[in-house]
Design a protein around this motif. Sequence first.
Motif, PDB file in Angstrom:
ATOM      1  N   PHE A 180       0.831  -1.382   0.117  1.00 50.05           N
ATOM      2  CA  PHE A 180       0.039  -0.050   0.166  1.00 50.05           C
ATOM      3  C   PHE A 180       0.773   1.235   0.023  1.00 50.05           C
ATOM      4  N   GLU A 181       0.541   2.243  -0.698  1.00 47.17           N
ATOM      5  CA  GLU A 181       1.448   3.326  -1.006  1.00 47.17           C
ATOM      6  C   GLU A 181       0.829   4.754  -1.416  1.00 47.17           C
ATOM      7  N   ASN A 182       1.297   5.619  -0.938  1.00 38.44           N
ATOM      8  CA  ASN A 182       0.850   7.094  -1.476  1.00 38.44           C
ATOM      9  C   ASN A 182      -0.576   7.156  -1.074  1.00 38.44           C
ATOM     10  N   ILE A 183      -1.211   6.720  -0.067  1.00 33.16           N
ATOM     11  CA  ILE A 183      -2.806   6.845   0.080  1.00 33.16           C
ATOM     12  C   ILE A 183      -3.051   7.421   1.459  1.00 33.16           C
ATOM     13  N   GLU A 184      -3.797   8.350   1.488  1.00 35.87           N
ATOM     14  CA  GLU A 184      -4.267   8.989   2.832  1.00 35.87           C
ATOM     15  C   GLU A 184      -5.632   8.443   3.134  1.00 35.87           C
TER      16      GLU A 184
ATOM     17  N   ASP B 248     -10.893   1.174  13.171  1.00 33.31           N
ATOM     18  CA  ASP B 248      -9.394   1.135  12.657  1.00 33.31           C
ATOM     19  C   ASP B 248      -9.464   1.491  11.074  1.00 33.31           C
ATOM     20  N   PRO B 249      -8.760   2.676  10.687  1.00 36.50           N
ATOM     21  CA  PRO B 249      -8.930   2.781   9.214  1.00 36.50           C
ATOM     22  C   PRO B 249      -8.348   1.629   8.421  1.00 36.50           C
ATOM     23  N   TRP B 250      -7.149   1.070   8.859  1.00 39.45           N
ATOM     24  CA  TRP B 250      -6.672   0.138   8.160  1.00 39.45           C
ATOM     25  C   TRP B 250      -6.322  -1.074   9.254  1.00 39.45           C
ATOM     26  N   LYS B 251      -7.066  -2.313   8.815  1.00 45.50           N
ATOM     27  CA  LYS B 251      -6.746  -3.219   9.763  1.00 45.50           C
ATOM     28  C   LYS B 251      -6.490  -4.580   9.015  1.00 45.50           C
ATOM     29  N   HIS B 252      -5.832  -5.569   9.676  1.00 48.22           N
ATOM     30  CA  HIS B 252      -5.552  -7.041   9.194  1.00 48.22           C
ATOM     31  C   HIS B 252      -5.715  -7.873  10.175  1.00 48.22           C
TER      32      HIS B 252
ATOM     33  N   GLU C 232       3.831  -4.733   2.532  1.00 54.32           N
ATOM     34  CA  GLU C 232       4.542  -3.330   2.699  1.00 54.32           C
ATOM     35  C   GLU C 232       3.580  -2.210   2.839  1.00 54.32           C
ATOM     36  N   PHE C 233       3.875  -1.371   3.662  1.00 58.99           N
ATOM     37  CA  PHE C 233       2.940  -0.050   4.039  1.00 58.99           C
ATOM     38  C   PHE C 233       3.886   1.103   4.229  1.00 58.99           C
ATOM     39  N   VAL C 234       3.965   1.922   3.077  1.00 63.65           N
ATOM     40  CA  VAL C 234       4.991   3.046   2.592  1.00 63.65           C
ATOM     41  C   VAL C 234       4.414   4.150   1.963  1.00 63.65           C
ATOM     42  N   ASN C 235       4.741   5.211   2.846  1.00 66.49           N
ATOM     43  CA  ASN C 235       4.547   6.672   2.159  1.00 66.49           C
ATOM     44  C   ASN C 235       2.958   6.922   2.403  1.00 66.49           C
ATOM     45  N   ASN C 236       2.477   6.297   3.351  1.00 66.86           N
ATOM     46  CA  ASN C 236       1.042   6.427   3.647  1.00 66.86           C
ATOM     47  C   ASN C 236       0.496   7.823   4.514  1.00 66.86           C
ATOM     48  N   ILE C 237      -0.673   7.945   4.518  1.00 66.40           N
ATOM     49  CA  ILE C 237      -1.082   8.841   5.579  1.00 66.40           C
ATOM     50  C   ILE C 237      -2.174   8.288   6.230  1.00 66.40           C
ATOM     51  N   VAL C 238      -2.109   8.267   7.720  1.00 68.15           N
ATOM     52  CA  VAL C 238      -3.284   7.552   8.416  1.00 68.15           C
ATOM     53  C   VAL C 238      -3.725   8.354   9.454  1.00 68.15           C
TER      54      VAL C 238
ATOM     55  N   PHE D  20      -3.711  -1.424  12.545  1.00 64.01           N
ATOM     56  CA  PHE D  20      -3.596  -2.609  13.194  1.00 64.01           C
ATOM     57  C   PHE D  20      -3.722  -4.075  12.688  1.00 64.01           C
ATOM     58  N   ASN D  21      -2.452  -4.860  13.133  1.00 65.88           N
ATOM     59  CA  ASN D  21      -2.412  -5.914  12.555  1.00 65.88           C
ATOM     60  C   ASN D  21      -2.361  -7.098  13.379  1.00 65.88           C
ATOM     61  N   SER D  22      -2.635  -8.630  13.090  1.00 67.47           N
ATOM     62  CA  SER D  22      -2.858  -9.666  14.053  1.00 67.47           C
ATOM     63  C   SER D  22      -1.425 -10.248  14.167  1.00 67.47           C
ATOM     64  N   SER D  23      -1.371 -11.119  15.317  1.00 68.12           N
ATOM     65  CA  SER D  23      -0.039 -11.837  15.693  1.00 68.12           C
ATOM     66  C   SER D  23       0.598 -12.482  14.553  1.00 68.12           C
ATOM     67  N   THR D  24      -0.356 -13.378  13.513  1.00 71.75           N
ATOM     68  CA  THR D  24       0.089 -14.075  12.593  1.00 71.75           C
ATOM     69  C   THR D  24       0.658 -13.516  11.460  1.00 71.75           C
ATOM     70  N   THR D  25       1.523 -12.485  11.439  1.00 67.98           N
ATOM     71  CA  THR D  25       2.323 -11.714  10.716  1.00 67.98           C
ATOM     72  C   THR D  25       3.596 -11.899  10.873  1.00 67.98           C
ATOM     73  N   SER D  26       4.462 -11.595   9.810  1.00 66.64           N
ATOM     74  CA  SER D  26       5.726 -11.501   9.736  1.00 66.64           C
ATOM     75  C   SER D  26       6.471 -10.787   8.489  1.00 66.64           C
ATOM     76  N   SER D  27       7.357 -10.090   8.927  1.00 67.16           N
ATOM     77  CA  SER D  27       8.516  -9.427   7.938  1.00 67.16           C
ATOM     78  C   SER D  27       7.626  -8.393   7.219  1.00 67.16           C
ATOM     79  N   TRP D  28       7.059  -7.638   7.760  1.00 70.76           N
ATOM     80  CA  TRP D  28       6.411  -6.213   7.268  1.00 70.76           C
ATOM     81  C   TRP D  28       7.493  -5.328   7.170  1.00 70.76           C
ATOM     82  N   LEU D  29       7.278  -4.446   6.096  1.00 68.27           N
ATOM     83  CA  LEU D  29       7.882  -3.305   6.067  1.00 68.27           C
ATOM     84  C   LEU D  29       6.679  -1.990   6.128  1.00 68.27           C
ATOM     85  N   ILE D  30       7.131  -1.219   7.437  1.00 71.58           N
ATOM     86  CA  ILE D  30       6.286  -0.185   7.329  1.00 71.58           C
ATOM     87  C   ILE D  30       7.064   1.200   7.516  1.00 71.58           C
ATOM     88  N   GLU D  31       7.056   1.840   6.456  1.00 69.91           N
ATOM     89  CA  GLU D  31       8.210   3.011   6.289  1.00 69.91           C
ATOM     90  C   GLU D  31       7.699   4.048   5.689  1.00 69.91           C
TER      91      GLU D  31
END
Length: 795
Positions: free
Chosen positions: A132-136, A161-165, A177-183, A192-203
Amino acid sequence: MKHKLFSQAVSVVFVVGTFFAAIGINVASATTYYVATTGDDSQSCAQAQSELTPRQTISIGMACLAAGDVLELKGGSYNEFVFNNGNNLFPDGTGPNNLTTIRGAAGESVIWTASGGQHIFLMKNAGSYTRFENIEFDGSTLGVPPILPNGKVAPGFFGSDPWKHFRQDGGITVGLEFVNNIVHDGPNNGMFNSSTTSSWLIEGNEFYDNGRAGSQFSNNMYLKGDNHVIRGNRVYTTLGAVGQSASGIRIAHNQNEDDGSNNNLVEKNFISVGGGGIAFGTGTNNIVRNNIVTSSSSQPPGNVGILLWAQGGIGLNDNNKIYNNTVYKMRNCIGTLNTEYFSITNSEANNNILYNCTSNTIQDPDGVIATANNLTTDPLFVDLTNDDYHVQTGSPAIDTGIILADVFEDYEGVPRPQGIASDIGAFESQNVGDPPPAVPTGLTASASGTTITLTWAANTESDLTGYKVFRGTSPGNYPSVTQVGTVVTYQATGLNPGTTYYFALKALDAGSNESDLSVEVNATTETSGGGSGGGVILIPQGQMNVTSVSSDTANKDKVLDGNSGTIWQASGAGPHEMILSLGGSHNVSEFRYLPYSWTKCTQYEVYVSATNGNWGTAVATGTWANDSTEKTASFSPTTGAFLRVRYLDNYCYAAEHNVGTSPTQPEADIPQAQMSVISVSSDTANKDKVLDGNSGTIWQASGTGTHEMILALGGSYNVSAFRYLPYSWTKCTQYEVYVSATNGNWGTAVATGTWANDSTEKTASFPSTTGSFLRVRYLNNYCYAAEHHVFGSAN
């Protein structure tokens, strides 16, 4: 309302595509589909591959996607809740080089909201290798579930939560990857995300004003899982802080997830809190380094800057590292919580600045965090009013830390250590133990035409790397800065006629140290009467075209291709003529002819007209020398949209033609403080660095493809030049410049080309064009800009 961004740059570069190409992995070819608020959902997926025939809603657009495809959202506001349940709408990507992507269009404002529901985007049992990129994400219209007296959400509600997993199938979502967004303005958590996640990039994201009064679990980011990288985000004002629960960045698990959140990296984030800063719940081997957590000068103290605790009161917290952070004006700068229910073991807090902690510097009643080399006295910050947490020369933070293997650079990417030891805090000073160069001496300035030549005495430092030339049109004010090498002369060309310019120098060394400014000198350019002297600007060849020729029609365009090795042949008995359309009305003052190495054109006539006809008297006639040098016919500025050249020779050859104009009004540097950056394609957090007058701060055009920035000029101007100062790293070389009266309708570029790949200031000059907005497009992958300047006269 967006909050003021922290004024320092974060040097983070990911060259994913380049890396995979280098090691021989084929990067999948993606198909891009388009959605626009003016689109039509009845368009087929094939039609939606064109920007001219997009679909209208995001969920319908997503239905076209296959693994690795891109959904590009054009500018506008989208009001819809999208639920991606187990790939029902779009598939996961297949790996880090084949991401399925939803992105906002470069340079356009894409706002995604949803009225009345609990989420804007909800991802369930899906999401591996998506981006997800460049989204408000605007959560201000989401429904607000009731809060019980204990601060928890009422049964039957999950918070808004605006963005949830989340997942319920036991699988793991990898590589999102969650990059260059505005929330912003989410009633519960921003993301928000759940514990069953791995190796995300939030930048590189911006989070602000998420949470609400009375809610026990309000966070700007609430993350779970393992091996995530949370880097370079800007987080402002977490609302509804109760006790120590609410945080800007919270990485934790709940009481049913006993394995914790492990091996996460949180670095280079700026958090200006309303509640807590960074909270780490149960987990192991997490690193928190080079972050800034602050209650700024206008805020009351926050809760805990960096917290180790157990959500749900169970579990183990082991081998977590809190290194080289800067924490300012928090109630407790570092703290632990619930240690009576779980154990913190092998955790460390080293090399941190912990200053103005109103209750406790480190709240650790059981003594479970090992501490070393933390600074609790005044670190001598540069400017608290403007949130500049660099430290001044003489700070007790400099050279007093310990060298840590896990901290090899600072908040801005400066390698550690620079001195005899690492600095304490998020920043590493670069002039420790290495004095700056001496002030340059012997500076003189002399003018010839519209060129001013500077000379000076050479500095003698062994590590000298060059000089910075400062220039302006008033004493002590230097909006233009150009970096040159170890030379002792410099020419400022293409200046305004009849104008006094002021100059000063700084010397630079290999440690990036700068001397103080030299004495100031000045010189005044000569008044221009047109012709080939300074002040003449060449019309871009790509803007012109040949409307007619007397012979060799097949090769007529060779004179405008920028290639001196191709020719147009004026064959047969003379005279021979060519008519050029200039692409608009110009104040024409010069025609240039580059001969080919064979037969030269020597006798000429030049005409200028507003229309293709009514030529009247020639503006220039004469005879050029019969050699291979470029020839120039100069004449008094004449307004016209067409130029006609007549060669009176028999049989002659032309390699290139160019047309020069004289600006009708003096060129001036539009004040940077008056301009603003209204959109960028990447690195939103640092977009304003190009207008801060500081050549040491940068905007990063990160990622593959074209990068662009749009500047509002603060008024209507006759714009005639754009200047770009590279940073010392990767340079922007290929460019396009556009000028428009509105933010849009850009039309044809006023300037295009390729600059040299060096650190000197670059200039794109063009015929004066009226507009209130300027758009620059860099066609490189990954390049850096220190400063942007725009030149023109008020309209």
